[in-house]
Design a protein around this motif. Structure first.
Motif, PDB file in Angstrom:
ATOM      1  N   LEU A   1       0.849  -1.187   0.000  1.00 25.17           N
ATOM      2  CA  LEU A   1       0.000   0.000   0.000  1.00 25.17           C
ATOM      3  C   LEU A   1       0.888   1.241   0.000  1.00 25.17           C
ATOM      4  O   LEU A   1       2.013   1.207   0.524  1.00 25.17           O
ATOM      5  N   PRO A   2       0.409   2.336  -0.573  1.00 28.88           N
ATOM      6  CA  PRO A   2       1.174   3.579  -0.488  1.00 28.88           C
ATOM      7  C   PRO A   2       1.338   4.003   0.973  1.00 28.88           C
ATOM      8  O   PRO A   2       0.493   3.698   1.809  1.00 28.88           O
ATOM      9  N   GLU A   3       2.425   4.720   1.238  1.00 29.25           N
ATOM     10  CA  GLU A   3       2.601   5.247   2.592  1.00 29.25           C
ATOM     11  C   GLU A   3       1.473   6.210   2.920  1.00 29.25           C
ATOM     12  O   GLU A   3       1.124   7.070   2.112  1.00 29.25           O
ATOM     13  N   PRO A   4       0.889   6.098   4.112  1.00 25.82           N
ATOM     14  CA  PRO A   4      -0.151   7.059   4.479  1.00 25.82           C
ATOM     15  C   PRO A   4       0.439   8.452   4.645  1.00 25.82           C
ATOM     16  O   PRO A   4       1.564   8.619   5.119  1.00 25.82           O
ATOM     17  N   ILE A   5      -0.329   9.426   4.205  1.00 22.65           N
ATOM     18  CA  ILE A   5       0.083  10.823   4.314  1.00 22.65           C
ATOM     19  C   ILE A   5      -0.842  11.531   5.305  1.00 22.65           C
ATOM     20  O   ILE A   5      -2.062  11.574   5.109  1.00 22.65           O
ATOM     21  N   HIS A   6      -0.260  12.068   6.371  1.00 25.98           N
ATOM     22  CA  HIS A   6      -1.017  12.845   7.361  1.00 25.98           C
ATOM     23  C   HIS A   6      -0.822  14.317   7.014  1.00 25.98           C
ATOM     24  O   HIS A   6       0.193  14.922   7.349  1.00 25.98           O
ATOM     25  N   SER A   7      -1.791  14.877   6.307  1.00 26.37           N
ATOM     26  CA  SER A   7      -1.639  16.208   5.734  1.00 26.37           C
ATOM     27  C   SER A   7      -2.047  17.293   6.718  1.00 26.37           C
ATOM     28  O   SER A   7      -3.033  17.169   7.434  1.00 26.37           O
ATOM     29  N   THR A   8      -1.245  18.382   6.743  1.00 24.03           N
ATOM     30  CA  THR A   8      -1.614  19.564   7.527  1.00 24.03           C
ATOM     31  C   THR A   8      -2.355  20.574   6.672  1.00 24.03           C
ATOM     32  O   THR A   8      -2.812  21.595   7.165  1.00 24.03           O
ATOM     33  N   THR A   9      -2.444  20.298   5.380  1.00 27.90           N
ATOM     34  CA  THR A   9      -3.103  21.209   4.457  1.00 27.90           C
ATOM     35  C   THR A   9      -4.614  21.126   4.628  1.00 27.90           C
ATOM     36  O   THR A   9      -5.161  20.030   4.704  1.00 27.90           O
TER      37      THR A   9
END
Length: 290
Positions: free
Chosen positions: A83-91
């Motif tokens: 799976l793609p790495e999870p991205i925890h976005s601040t945007t």
């Protein structure tokens, strides 16, 4: 390099990181590509660049293609589902829902069907609204060949699924209901949330114990029916992740796993994605990405 040059690059960084992550599916590789782009930016004669943003996008795209080709062997040898790495976005949530939807795990997995150049061309045209002429220059090919790349990419992925965007309120509601049903062992309530063709994909990288393949149908319900035992003592936090809402489960203050859901147009969960690979979880700190 003067402060103006640094400012130009830093303003472009979230967009470059977003492009690189969508092409590579790896935050670590995406950050490497952006850093390589910065090193080239530092050395280039910037006085001759008419459109710095286009130059930066071109350099970043080409570097991503190099990284993706080099990473092919590692992907072949990967243990268990990837799976793609999870991205925890601040945007904040993107005004353009297309940008947010293209960060989802489900979308990135669809892109895995494409060749590196098809993937780059499709993203640049469909998601980042670049013209065929611009993309052809970035990929160092003629415009007609570029059009064929995008056309083949459309044929190889389900375009309807790409366009479908689950409202954030629905994502939030489903995640909260999912948490309640799973952690209380309410199998009937859980079953009511899931589509008939439900799939469960768990990425461990071979470093933790989990299903070695993608589970489907009743196998998903049976597996999730035991999850309250596996995840006992974890703290749930529903947060912005991969362009939508996801859950980070922590234990002793450290991420133990992430959960994201894909939903069909009927509002039922069609996919459950669980990240258990500790290497990917280690890079879960917030990031500004477009």
């Amino acid at each position: 390099m003067n402060s103006t040059d640094v400012r130009i690059f830093e303003e472009a960084r979230p967009l470059l990181l977003g492009l690189a992550y969508r092409i590579l599916g790896s935050r670590a590789d995406a950050e490497d590509a952006v850093q390589d782009c910065f090193l080239k930016w530092r050395e280039v004669d910037r006085s001759e660049l008419r459109t710095p943003a286009a130059w930066l996008s071109s350099v970043c795209t080409r570097r991503c293609l190099d990284i993706q080709r080099a990473a092919y062997r590692a992907r072949v040898d990967y243990v268990g589902p990837w799976l793609p790495e999870p991205i925890h976005s601040t945007t904040p949530p993107a005004v353009d829902g297309k940008l947010a939807a293209s960060l989802t795990t489900a979308f990135l997995l669809l892109l895995e069907r494409l060749t590196p150049k098809e993937r780059a061309a499709y993203l640049l045209y469909e998601i980042f609204d670049r013209s065929y002429a611009e993309i052809a220059a970035m990929l160092e090919m003629d415009e007609a060949a570029c059009r064929k790349l995008v056309s083949r990419a459309r044929q190889n992925i389900n375009h309807d699924k790409v366009r479908h965007v689950t409202p954030r309120e629905t994502q939030e509601r489903l995640l909260q209901a999912f948490q309640t049903a799973v952690m209380n062992g309410f199998t009937a309530q859980l079953a009511a949330l899931l589509s008939s063709d439900i799939r469960l994909t768990t990425d461990t990288g071979g470093k933790t114990v989990a299903a070695t393949g993608v589970l489907e149908g009743e196998d998903v319900l049976r597996a999730l029916g035991r999850a309250h035992v596996w995840w006992e003592g974890c703290n749930w936090r529903i947060t912005d992740m991969n362009g939508g809402r996801g859950a980070i489960l922590t234990k002793n203050g450290q991420p133990a796993l992430t959960i994201s859901l894909a939903c069909n147009e009927a509002g039922l969960v069609s996919d459950v994605f669980i990240m258990l690979n500790p290497d990917k979880l280690a890079r879960l700190e917030p990031v500004n990405i477009h």
